[in-house]
Enzyme design. Sequence first.
Site, PDB file in Angstrom:
ATOM      1  N   VAL A  42       0.871  -1.186   0.000  1.00 31.88           N
ATOM      2  CA  VAL A  42       0.000   0.000   0.000  1.00 31.88           C
ATOM      3  C   VAL A  42       0.902   1.229   0.000  1.00 31.88           C
ATOM      4  CG1 VAL A  42      -1.771   1.287   1.273  1.00 31.88           C
ATOM      5  CG2 VAL A  42      -1.767  -1.219   1.333  1.00 31.88           C
ATOM      6  N   ASP A  86      -8.877  12.731   0.236  1.00 29.72           N
ATOM      7  CA  ASP A  86      -8.031  13.853   0.636  1.00 29.72           C
ATOM      8  C   ASP A  86      -7.627  13.649   2.098  1.00 29.72           C
ATOM      9  OD1 ASP A  86      -6.916  16.221   1.470  1.00 29.72           O
ATOM     10  OD2 ASP A  86      -8.419  17.502   0.499  1.00 29.72           O
ATOM     11  N   ASN A 146       4.037   7.628   2.506  1.00 25.77           N
ATOM     12  CA  ASN A 146       4.790   8.629   1.745  1.00 25.77           C
ATOM     13  C   ASN A 146       4.078   9.978   1.699  1.00 25.77           C
ATOM     14  OD1 ASN A 146       6.624   9.563  -0.613  1.00 25.77           O
ATOM     15  ND2 ASN A 146       4.551   9.685  -1.440  1.00 25.77           N
ATOM     16  N   TYR A 180       6.320  22.112   9.438  1.00 28.48           N
ATOM     17  CA  TYR A 180       6.748  20.912   8.696  1.00 28.48           C
ATOM     18  C   TYR A 180       7.864  20.203   9.455  1.00 28.48           C
ATOM     19  CZ  TYR A 180       8.725  18.126   4.823  1.00 28.48           C
ATOM     20  OH  TYR A 180       9.200  17.099   4.047  1.00 28.48           O
ATOM     21  N   LYS A 232       7.723  16.326  10.925  1.00 25.16           N
ATOM     22  CA  LYS A 232       8.610  15.240  10.494  1.00 25.16           C
ATOM     23  C   LYS A 232       9.437  14.717  11.683  1.00 25.16           C
ATOM     24  CE  LYS A 232       7.551  14.812   6.110  1.00 25.16           C
ATOM     25  NZ  LYS A 232       7.084  13.562   5.500  1.00 25.16           N
ATOM     26  N   VAL A 241      14.803  16.241  -3.100  1.00 25.25           N
ATOM     27  CA  VAL A 241      14.630  15.361  -4.260  1.00 25.25           C
ATOM     28  C   VAL A 241      13.832  16.179  -5.275  1.00 25.25           C
ATOM     29  CG1 VAL A 241      13.468  13.242  -5.049  1.00 25.25           C
ATOM     30  CG2 VAL A 241      14.540  13.296  -2.782  1.00 25.25           C
TER      31      VAL A 241
HETATM   32  N1  LIG Z   1      10.747  16.220  -2.481  1.00 26.65           N
HETATM   33  C1  LIG Z   1      11.583  16.443  -1.502  1.00 26.65           C
HETATM   34  O1  LIG Z   1      12.558  17.208  -1.643  1.00 26.65           O
HETATM   35  C2  LIG Z   1      11.398  15.735  -0.184  1.00 26.65           C
HETATM   36  C3  LIG Z   1      12.439  15.796   0.751  1.00 26.65           C
HETATM   37  C4  LIG Z   1      12.284  15.145   1.971  1.00 26.65           C
HETATM   38  C5  LIG Z   1      11.119  14.456   2.244  1.00 26.65           C
HETATM   39  N2  LIG Z   1      10.116  14.439   1.322  1.00 26.65           N
HETATM   40  C6  LIG Z   1       8.884  13.721   1.679  1.00 26.65           C
HETATM   41  O2  LIG Z   1       8.572  12.770   0.671  1.00 26.65           O
HETATM   42  C7  LIG Z   1       7.173  12.608   0.565  1.00 26.65           C
HETATM   43  C8  LIG Z   1       6.748  12.745  -0.889  1.00 26.65           C
HETATM   44  O3  LIG Z   1       7.121  14.022  -1.359  1.00 26.65           O
HETATM   45  P1  LIG Z   1       7.129  14.400  -2.909  1.00 26.65           P
HETATM   46  O4  LIG Z   1       8.166  15.432  -3.077  1.00 26.65           O
HETATM   47  O5  LIG Z   1       7.142  13.195  -3.739  1.00 26.65           O
HETATM   48  O6  LIG Z   1       5.687  15.113  -3.032  1.00 26.65           O
HETATM   49  P2  LIG Z   1       4.847  15.436  -4.328  1.00 26.65           P
HETATM   50  O7  LIG Z   1       5.627  15.253  -5.572  1.00 26.65           O
HETATM   51  O8  LIG Z   1       4.206  16.762  -4.076  1.00 26.65           O
HETATM   52  O9  LIG Z   1       3.707  14.292  -4.308  1.00 26.65           O
HETATM   53  C9  LIG Z   1       2.795  14.253  -3.261  1.00 26.65           C
HETATM   54  C10 LIG Z   1       1.852  13.063  -3.437  1.00 26.65           C
HETATM   55  O10 LIG Z   1       0.926  13.065  -2.359  1.00 26.65           O
HETATM   56  C11 LIG Z   1      -0.404  13.201  -2.857  1.00 26.65           C
HETATM   57  N3  LIG Z   1      -1.121  14.107  -1.967  1.00 26.65           N
HETATM   58  C12 LIG Z   1      -0.828  15.406  -1.713  1.00 26.65           C
HETATM   59  N4  LIG Z   1      -1.705  15.930  -0.846  1.00 26.65           N
HETATM   60  C13 LIG Z   1      -2.567  14.927  -0.543  1.00 26.65           C
HETATM   61  C14 LIG Z   1      -3.716  14.861   0.275  1.00 26.65           C
HETATM   62  N5  LIG Z   1      -4.157  15.932   0.948  1.00 26.65           N
HETATM   63  N6  LIG Z   1      -4.381  13.689   0.372  1.00 26.65           N
HETATM   64  C15 LIG Z   1      -3.965  12.596  -0.317  1.00 26.65           C
HETATM   65  N7  LIG Z   1      -2.884  12.610  -1.123  1.00 26.65           N
HETATM   66  C16 LIG Z   1      -2.208  13.764  -1.249  1.00 26.65           C
HETATM   67  C17 LIG Z   1      -0.246  13.771  -4.248  1.00 26.65           C
HETATM   68  O11 LIG Z   1      -1.249  13.347  -5.143  1.00 26.65           O
HETATM   69  P3  LIG Z   1      -2.615  14.123  -5.386  1.00 26.65           P
HETATM   70  O12 LIG Z   1      -2.281  15.524  -5.720  1.00 26.65           O
HETATM   71  O13 LIG Z   1      -3.258  13.359  -6.496  1.00 26.65           O
HETATM   72  O14 LIG Z   1      -3.357  13.964  -4.136  1.00 26.65           O
HETATM   73  C18 LIG Z   1       1.053  13.119  -4.697  1.00 26.65           C
HETATM   74  O15 LIG Z   1       0.791  11.809  -5.146  1.00 26.65           O
HETATM   75  C19 LIG Z   1       6.561  13.616   1.526  1.00 26.65           C
HETATM   76  O16 LIG Z   1       6.239  12.998   2.736  1.00 26.65           O
HETATM   77  C20 LIG Z   1       7.669  14.622   1.745  1.00 26.65           C
HETATM   78  O17 LIG Z   1       7.564  15.280   2.985  1.00 26.65           O
HETATM   79  C21 LIG Z   1      10.221  15.047   0.124  1.00 26.65           C
END
Ligand SMILES: NC(=O)c1ccc[n+]([C@@H]2O[C@H](COP(=O)([O-])OP(=O)(O)OC[C@H]3O[C@@H](n4cnc5c(N)ncnc54)[C@H](OP(=O)(O)O)[C@@H]3O)[C@@H](O)[C@H]2O)c1
Length: 343
Positions: free
Chosen positions: A65, A119, A146, A220, A224, A253
């Site tokens: 999942v 959501d 995630n 944030y 975390k 990332v």
């Molecule tokens: N990117 C980075 O630099 C980074 C660094 C450290 C940690 N992280 C962590 O990695 C994880 C993923 O980040 P990411 O960068 O891949 O994010 P992302 O590209 O913005 O993707 C977020 C995902 O979550 C879904 N989502 C967002 N809000 C939601 C909601 N309210 N309900 C259900 N689904 C929701 C989005 O899809 P929908 O819009 O279709 O809902 C999308 O599939 C997060 O926990 C983030 O804190 C990211």
Amino acid sequence: MSINSFVAELTSCKCTQALLYVAVVVGVYKLTLFSLSTISLVADLFILPSTNWSKYGAKKGNWAVITGASDGIGKEYATQLAGRGFNVVLVSRTQSKLELIAEELESKYKIQTKIVAFDASTDKEANYQLLASSIEGLPVTILINNVGQSHSIPVPFLETTDKELRDIVTINNTATLKITQTVTPSIVKTVETSKKQVRGLILTMGSFGGLLPTPYLATYSGSKAFLQAWSAALAGELKPSNIDVELVISYLVTSAMSKIRRSSASIPTPKAFVKSVLNSVGRRGGAQDRFATMTPYWAHALMHFGIENTVGVYSKVANTLNLGMHKSIRTRALKKALRKKEQ
Ligand SMILES: NC(=O)c1ccc[n+]([C@@H]2O[C@H](COP(=O)([O-])OP(=O)(O)OC[C@H]3O[C@@H](n4cnc5c(N)ncnc54)[C@H](OP(=O)(O)O)[C@@H]3O)[C@@H](O)[C@H]2O)c1
């Protein structure tokens, strides 16, 4: 008195000799610990073989999942787990995006998929009931927590809007805990009915924002950091049930959330980042001093290890540098928004 005779007199004193002895023992102890964790870091990142996914039930009809599965890092978790032979339950807000990904994964990897759209910021009981009914009877072995939200741009805590503050805490914390309570009983059941032939796995996305207290991303950062303590506590609880629980720490990332498009040595693509996670589950990487925690991507791991072993994550130096960096990101983001408005 000459320096030589001063030193001779000092070292002849029993008290000084004892102090010197303690200092040498402590020094040797610290140096040994540092050397061992450096060796372990290098082995984790560059030497040890990749995780064997058959222990989590790969290619045996088991399910993973993944939340936040329609974009960025979550989409990669779904893709790479499907590639390793897991059926996948894809969770996010947008049904249409999930349908496209499900179709793509089914035809490419010949696996089964289910989609669950809600959501997470609403924290409705109906969300968790929908997820529970979607996985009912499935042999789930893996949960990837995630889904997460950050601030749209760095912002002083006192200026954070009520909606942003509540959404971050609800999605990153309340919903993550409730989703884990919903899915974990299925994992426990799958592991038990397999007579412990397969193990369970729960990965939760942490962040450098939680590793280092981060001014201007305070909510944030706190959310975390909460996941760090919660996930490690859960790891202890679920160990006897043969379920591995790990917090995954990441620096930037490329993704919609980070708003960074171009990858570099320290900012990988979601594909490279997730590959580093899935190749090294069970190893700590840069998180050598933390139980049930991994910082798997090599550049992030070196940064994490370097900070822990120099100034420390909770130091004034780290906090001040972080404040400067996020103030400057905010200034640039505000200027960019102004330019867009004027166009
Ligand atoms: N990117 C980075 O630099 C980074 C660094 C450290 C940690 N992280 C962590 O990695 C994880 C993923 O980040 P990411 O960068 O891949 O994010 P992302 O590209 O913005 O993707 C977020 C995902 O979550 C879904 N989502 C967002 N809000 C939601 C909601 N309210 N309900 C259900 N689904 C929701 C989005 O899809 P929908 O819009 O279709 O809902 C999308 O599939 C997060 O926990 C983030 O804190 C990211």
